[in-house]
Design a protein around this motif. Sequence first.
Motif, mmCIF file in Angstrom:
data_model
loop_
_atom_site.group_PDB
_atom_site.id
_atom_site.type_symbol
_atom_site.label_atom_id
_atom_site.label_comp_id
_atom_site.label_asym_id
_atom_site.label_seq_id
_atom_site.Cartn_x
_atom_site.Cartn_y
_atom_site.Cartn_z
ATOM 1 N N ARG A 91 0.841 -1.192 0.000
ATOM 2 C CA ARG A 91 0.000 0.000 0.000
ATOM 3 C C ARG A 91 0.876 1.240 0.000
ATOM 4 N N HIS A 167 1.513 -3.116 5.492
ATOM 5 C CA HIS A 167 1.472 -3.138 4.019
ATOM 6 C C HIS A 167 2.415 -2.098 3.412
ATOM 7 N N ASP A 174 -3.174 -9.715 2.644
ATOM 8 C CA ASP A 174 -4.513 -10.072 3.107
ATOM 9 C C ASP A 174 -5.025 -11.203 2.227
ATOM 10 N N ASP A 199 -7.053 -8.640 13.058
ATOM 11 C CA ASP A 199 -7.082 -8.539 11.596
ATOM 12 C C ASP A 199 -6.957 -9.938 11.001
ATOM 13 N N HIS A 202 -5.147 -11.008 7.621
ATOM 14 C CA HIS A 202 -3.823 -10.385 7.484
ATOM 15 C C HIS A 202 -2.689 -11.327 7.911
#
Length: 233
Positions: A91, A167, A174, A199, A202
């Motif tokens: 990300r 990320h 994920d 999470d 994840h």
Amino acid sequence: MPADIVGQRILKEYGALFVARGGAIPPNTPIFKNESEVFAFQAKLSKSSEKLGAFNIELQSAAMKWLKKAIAEAAQNNLTITPRGADSGKRDYSQTIELWSSRVEPGFTHWVGEGKLSLSEASRIRALSPFEQVTEILTLESQGMFFSKDLSKSIVYSVAPPGTSQHLSMLALDVSEHKNAVVRGILAKFGWFQTVVSDLPHFTFLGVSENQLSGLGLKKVTDGGRIFWLPNL
Ligand SMILES: [Zn+2]
């Protein structure tokens, strides 16, 4: 160990990846303060991009190498390991800001509506940089105003604060098939572990075998029938 409370909190929640090895480069800070810090970190990494399932995913090369081994072993068992979406691997800083705002804004609306937070205080915090907002939101939470999606718990169990997402370090994925215990076992065998309790899809590439993790300062936590490895802090 960070000197500030927020840094310590972030390390406790997301810090397992600091033990990453086996060719993986962990981040050099618990919180990237802005986009340029993320760019600078990502720029020096050895990266690898692959079409996995329906999506192009980019990860650190070591993480991708061992992920592909896990995918191959899953295939031998007629199982798949696929990303949940286009943003399931790497990300950018801006994407983590969008996710953060998607929790902070409804939280402001709610707590202002409840009369617990003044409109001017909400406006003041909104005007700060995302990095500065982290401390402010965690302070509000210490006063009982929570910012998770359902407003019942800390925002850190809902989204990673700006600059803290694993990320950004390109060591997280994920996974669609996260509910399958066999899939989780195969990922763990190839260095991919669950390291954030809240999470569930994840996974984090740590690049070592499971029996080494305790010695690296992580503790095993079992929750909902799953194994998580968290910083032993
Ligand atoms: Zn994730």
